[in-house]
Motif scaffolding. Sequence first.
Motif, mmCIF file in Angstrom:
data_model
loop_
_atom_site.group_PDB
_atom_site.id
_atom_site.type_symbol
_atom_site.label_atom_id
_atom_site.label_comp_id
_atom_site.label_asym_id
_atom_site.label_seq_id
_atom_site.Cartn_x
_atom_site.Cartn_y
_atom_site.Cartn_z
ATOM 1 N N ASP A 18 -1.677 15.520 91.750
ATOM 2 C CA ASP A 18 -1.291 15.445 90.348
ATOM 3 C C ASP A 18 0.208 15.336 90.263
ATOM 4 O O ASP A 18 0.928 16.322 90.230
ATOM 5 N N PRO A 19 0.730 14.128 90.288
ATOM 6 C CA PRO A 19 2.172 13.931 90.344
ATOM 7 C C PRO A 19 2.880 14.335 89.081
ATOM 8 O O PRO A 19 4.090 14.339 89.039
ATOM 9 N N ARG A 20 2.155 14.671 88.013
ATOM 10 C CA ARG A 20 2.835 15.100 86.813
ATOM 11 C C ARG A 20 3.585 16.399 87.036
ATOM 12 O O ARG A 20 4.360 16.831 86.195
ATOM 13 N N GLN A 195 13.397 14.999 95.742
ATOM 14 C CA GLN A 195 12.001 14.604 95.898
ATOM 15 C C GLN A 195 11.200 15.136 94.719
ATOM 16 O O GLN A 195 11.511 16.185 94.172
ATOM 17 N N PRO A 196 10.138 14.422 94.308
ATOM 18 C CA PRO A 196 9.281 14.964 93.274
ATOM 19 C C PRO A 196 8.702 16.309 93.714
ATOM 20 O O PRO A 196 8.302 16.475 94.854
ATOM 21 N N THR A 197 8.719 17.261 92.818
ATOM 22 C CA THR A 197 8.202 18.590 93.130
ATOM 23 C C THR A 197 6.707 18.657 92.843
ATOM 24 O O THR A 197 6.286 18.383 91.720
ATOM 25 N N PRO A 198 5.885 18.973 93.836
ATOM 26 C CA PRO A 198 4.448 19.042 93.580
ATOM 27 C C PRO A 198 4.121 20.200 92.656
ATOM 28 O O PRO A 198 4.919 21.123 92.484
ATOM 29 N N ILE A 199 2.947 20.146 92.062
ATOM 30 C CA ILE A 199 2.527 21.241 91.194
ATOM 31 C C ILE A 199 2.427 22.526 92.007
ATOM 32 O O ILE A 199 2.186 22.492 93.213
ATOM 33 N N PRO A 200 2.640 23.680 91.395
ATOM 34 C CA PRO A 200 2.538 24.945 92.124
ATOM 35 C C PRO A 200 1.144 25.115 92.710
ATOM 36 O O PRO A 200 0.160 24.606 92.157
ATOM 37 N N PRO A 244 -3.007 20.493 85.934
ATOM 38 C CA PRO A 244 -2.484 21.859 86.087
ATOM 39 C C PRO A 244 -2.800 22.683 84.846
ATOM 40 O O PRO A 244 -2.771 22.177 83.720
ATOM 41 N N PHE A 245 -3.084 23.949 85.047
ATOM 42 C CA PHE A 245 -3.501 24.821 83.952
ATOM 43 C C PHE A 245 -3.144 26.250 84.337
ATOM 44 O O PHE A 245 -3.167 26.611 85.515
ATOM 45 N N LEU A 254 -7.502 22.015 87.241
ATOM 46 C CA LEU A 254 -8.812 21.583 86.777
ATOM 47 C C LEU A 254 -9.016 20.118 87.127
ATOM 48 O O LEU A 254 -8.105 19.305 87.013
ATOM 49 N N THR A 255 -10.231 19.782 87.553
ATOM 50 C CA THR A 255 -10.548 18.408 87.915
ATOM 51 C C THR A 255 -11.800 17.968 87.190
ATOM 52 O O THR A 255 -12.859 18.590 87.344
#
Length: 487
Positions: A18-20, A195-200, A244-245, A254-255
């Motif tokens: 999830d690159p957001r 670098q893009p930071t991945p979701i926690p 992400p949630f 959530l997927t």
Amino acid sequence: MSEIEFEGETVELSADDDPRGASAASAPLVAIIGRPNVGKSTLFNRLVGRREAIVEDRPGVTRDRLYGVASWEGRHFLVVDTGGVDPSLDTGLPGHIRSQAEVAMEEADLILFVVDAKEGATAVDIDIAAELRRSGKPVMLAANKADSPSRELAAAAMHELGLGEVHAVSAAHGRGVGDFCDALLERLPAATEAQPTPIPPGTRIAFIGRPNAGKSTLVNTLLEEQRVIVSDTPGTTRDPVYLPFRYKDRDLVLTDTAGLRRRKQIARAMEKLAAIKSIRTMERTQVVVLVIDASQGVTDQDQRLARMAFERGKGVVVALHKWDLIRRDGKLAKDTLAYTQEALGFLENPYIIKSSVIGEGRDEGKGRAFNLAELLDACLSTAAALGKRIPTSALNEELQGAVADHSPPMYRAKSVRLYFATQAENEPPLIVISANHGRCLSPAYERYLLRRIRRRWHLRGVPVRLVVRGRGRGNKDRGKERSGKKK
């Protein structure tokens, strides 16, 4: 990170689940917009470096917003793929697709308008171009399918759309994409070199089930927004979407996945790929929420999905969704719950949550929700059970109590002694018992031990594996025992 070639140059690209989660400062957002079947998803896949979006030569394949991360010349940017837009259609599923595209355009720092160089500018292209000019957003025009010099010359006619320079590319073959990416970077806002930071890190929860069971409605309601499209048409969701949630100070992901049919019913390529992507989602999650339409009850396909997840070592929570449709009929509700418990008994007493989302705006995440907090609590409890570490002393105490209450049966006319137990792994838990004979316990006695372990440590809906090994034997001999060979 992965590598692909753009016109002979090796380019490093990345695509997180999830690159957001990447910061907006370091990764501007590019939204890919266009009418159906112009190659938007093919260009998206080319940019992010892997087959993330479903591609098929027919319109309407992409429906939800799908995000990816691309890298070019050391700079990173987010890319969002959208469904095909037709301004003349504003109701039903085409209207939903258009609203998703509008959200992506609103979020975007740059809009990438894709047209078909082979077909030329159509009336729909002209209408979309007019809307883009009115939006005031920066727009780049890509004439796709320009896979020959004659097509490149034909692409020049797209200047009539009034959006400036026309970039002729072939997303399928990579032709012209390198120059296009150079031009794209010039149009993007300044970005940092970070670098893009991945979701926690968070507990991954996948909503899986048959088509039209209500998976997307549940996800939208939890997020309180229409993040995925909801339609009465089965199979609306095709690409798994990672969201992400945060719940009770816990990070969750959530997927929502494509609804799965039996194999013989999956005829088209896009449905086959969607099914594969949903199954692969199981490998990347911890807890599977099996969403069942309560008005239809548990079907053979629901059982297959549940068993598939369980055999892959995933915790399973059951959501009897649309419970409002049957709850007023007391006997039907009681029978449905009882049959669910019986039909999914192999899941070992999973949490079964009776959920509903009703009222106006339920498809947009604004309906009245029932038992969704209980559903998330059940997911967290199941995830905790999946990762539980049982102290060796407590495990041996339980083993001694089990033997004292019920001695193991004889093995080949020999008495069986159980010496020691330890937990070797978690997610899912693996219990190893040392005995005087390898694999000497009957299936019934193994089930008895597992029931006691599950009951004491509340391992509901979690697959627990049990291995019995001969005491003091080497790994080679243990392998022979497992395969049924004699020493």
